[in-house]
Design an enzyme around this catalytic site. Structure first.
Site, PDB file in Angstrom:
ATOM      1  N   VAL A 165      24.723  38.522  -9.629  1.00  0.00           N
ATOM      2  CA  VAL A 165      25.516  38.208  -8.217  1.00  0.00           C
ATOM      3  C   VAL A 165      24.583  39.348  -6.625  1.00  0.00           C
ATOM      4  CG1 VAL A 165      27.389  36.918  -9.272  1.00  0.00           C
ATOM      5  CG2 VAL A 165      27.263  39.212  -7.477  1.00  0.00           C
ATOM      6  N   ARG A 171      22.022  41.102   1.129  1.00  0.00           N
ATOM      7  CA  ARG A 171      23.157  41.818   1.725  1.00  0.00           C
ATOM      8  C   ARG A 171      23.845  41.164   2.631  1.00  0.00           C
ATOM      9  NH1 ARG A 171      23.436  46.724  -1.403  1.00  0.00           N
ATOM     10  NH2 ARG A 171      21.430  48.144  -1.518  1.00  0.00           N
ATOM     11  N   ASP A 196      30.535  46.952 -13.079  1.00  0.00           N
ATOM     12  CA  ASP A 196      30.189  46.313 -13.898  1.00  0.00           C
ATOM     13  C   ASP A 196      30.219  47.117 -16.085  1.00  0.00           C
ATOM     14  OD1 ASP A 196      28.151  44.098 -15.089  1.00  0.00           O
ATOM     15  OD2 ASP A 196      26.643  45.751 -14.486  1.00  0.00           O
ATOM     16  N   GLU A 248      35.269  50.194  -3.644  1.00  0.00           N
ATOM     17  CA  GLU A 248      33.567  49.486  -3.941  1.00  0.00           C
ATOM     18  C   GLU A 248      33.258  48.328  -4.302  1.00  0.00           C
ATOM     19  OE1 GLU A 248      31.137  50.084  -5.612  1.00  0.00           O
ATOM     20  OE2 GLU A 248      31.075  51.601  -7.164  1.00  0.00           O
ATOM     21  N   LYS A 274      33.531  42.583 -13.423  1.00  0.00           N
ATOM     22  CA  LYS A 274      32.389  41.261 -14.646  1.00  0.00           C
ATOM     23  C   LYS A 274      33.154  42.370 -15.989  1.00  0.00           C
ATOM     24  CE  LYS A 274      28.070  41.204 -12.805  1.00  0.00           C
ATOM     25  NZ  LYS A 274      26.628  41.416 -12.996  1.00  0.00           N
TER      26      LYS A 274
HETATM   27  P1  IMP Z   1      27.757  50.017 -13.218  1.00  0.00           P
HETATM   28  O1  IMP Z   1      27.119  51.461 -13.519  1.00  0.00           O
HETATM   29  O2  IMP Z   1      27.624  48.906 -14.073  1.00  0.00           O
HETATM   30  O3  IMP Z   1      29.364  49.785 -12.898  1.00  0.00           O
HETATM   31  O4  IMP Z   1      26.841  49.443 -11.839  1.00  0.00           O
HETATM   32  C1  IMP Z   1      27.738  49.459 -10.905  1.00  0.00           C
HETATM   33  C2  IMP Z   1      26.843  49.656  -9.530  1.00  0.00           C
HETATM   34  O5  IMP Z   1      25.723  48.585  -9.681  1.00  0.00           O
HETATM   35  C3  IMP Z   1      27.409  48.688  -8.561  1.00  0.00           C
HETATM   36  O6  IMP Z   1      28.163  49.489  -7.659  1.00  0.00           O
HETATM   37  C4  IMP Z   1      26.824  47.471  -7.345  1.00  0.00           C
HETATM   38  O7  IMP Z   1      25.627  48.522  -6.706  1.00  0.00           O
HETATM   39  C5  IMP Z   1      25.284  47.358  -9.095  1.00  0.00           C
HETATM   40  N1  IMP Z   1      25.887  46.653  -9.884  1.00  0.00           N
HETATM   41  C6  IMP Z   1      26.415  45.930 -10.846  1.00  0.00           C
HETATM   42  N2  IMP Z   1      25.942  44.613 -10.326  1.00  0.00           N
HETATM   43  C7  IMP Z   1      25.447  44.092  -9.862  1.00  0.00           C
HETATM   44  C8  IMP Z   1      25.589  42.286  -9.288  1.00  0.00           C
HETATM   45  O8  IMP Z   1      26.123  41.591 -10.376  1.00  0.00           O
HETATM   46  N3  IMP Z   1      25.114  42.345  -8.206  1.00  0.00           N
HETATM   47  C9  IMP Z   1      24.464  43.263  -7.751  1.00  0.00           C
HETATM   48  N4  IMP Z   1      24.944  45.080  -7.610  1.00  0.00           N
HETATM   49  C10 IMP Z   1      25.295  44.730  -9.023  1.00  0.00           C
HETATM   50 MG    MG Z   2      23.423  47.962  -5.860  1.00  0.00          MG
END
Ligand code: IMP
Ligand code: MG
Length: 185
Positions: free
Chosen positions: A156, A168, A106, A102, A134
């Protein structure tokens, strides 16, 4: 000439050399842990593409790679945990040693869903390697065996990570300018 900054970046968190050094270390660790086994890497599109390409070349192991694409509903900076599989694996993972690659964890909601789906397919083992995490933003506990870097809660971009599908290709990881991130929410 190596691109080292961008006008939409507020602060560089990890430059290209720092990322490369850590990816090499992760590769060595994974190589040790999976010695003598056949590894099945699952890359999560699109963010993990750069990371998986670099990491794979640091693995001194016999391995296969496949990709999944998932979409997570939510705003452009917050995921909701409601996930849809856009592209599934081509291969079966039953009885395989699977390592999910991954870009970033987040809230953890997206990965938690993905792991549940993959676990149901009965792999021999299932672990996660994330370039970034994070911890301050976590909403659900995720057992992540390999982590590149723990970073603050800021949004980020770069090294695979996007904002609205852009940035990207930046070779570093940087914090998106606050005014741009705020405008999107
Ligand atoms: P989560 O479900 O909140 O853990 O989000 C995961 C997905 O959100 C990651 O695989 C990223 O594609 C996107 N994401 C989360 N934080 C960031 C960031 O700071 N920058 C860019 N994409 C992020
Ligand atoms: Mg994304």
């Amino acid at each position: 000439m190596q691109v080292t900054t961008h006008a939409d970046v507020q602060e560089i968190l990890l430059d290209a050399d720092t990322i490369a050094r850590r990816v090499k270390e992760l590769g060595q660790e994974i190589t040790r842990d999976y010695a003598g086994r056949e590894l099945f890497l699952v890359g999560v599109l699109k963010g993990a593409v750069f990371f998986i390409a670099d990491l794979m070349r640091e693995l001194d192991l016999s391995c296969e790679v496949d990709f999944m694409a998932i979409s997570s509903y939510g705003s452009s900076t917050d995921s909701s945990g409601v996930v849809r599989i856009l592209k599934d694996l081509n291969e079966t993972i039953e009885g395989r040693d699977v390592l999910v690659i991954e870009d970033i964890i987040d809230s953890g909601l997206t990965l938690s869903y993905l792991l549940r789906t993959l676990r149901a397919r009965q792999p021999l083992s299932l672990e996660v390697c994330a370039l970034l995490t994070k911890p301050a933003r976590r909403k659900i506990d995720i057992d992540c065996r390999y982590v590149g870097f723990e970073i603050p809660a800021d949004f980020v971009i770069g090294y695979g990570l996007d904002f609205g599908q852009r940035y990207r290709n930046l070779p570093f990881v940087g914090v998106l300018r606050e005014d741009l991130a705020a405008a999107a929410i």
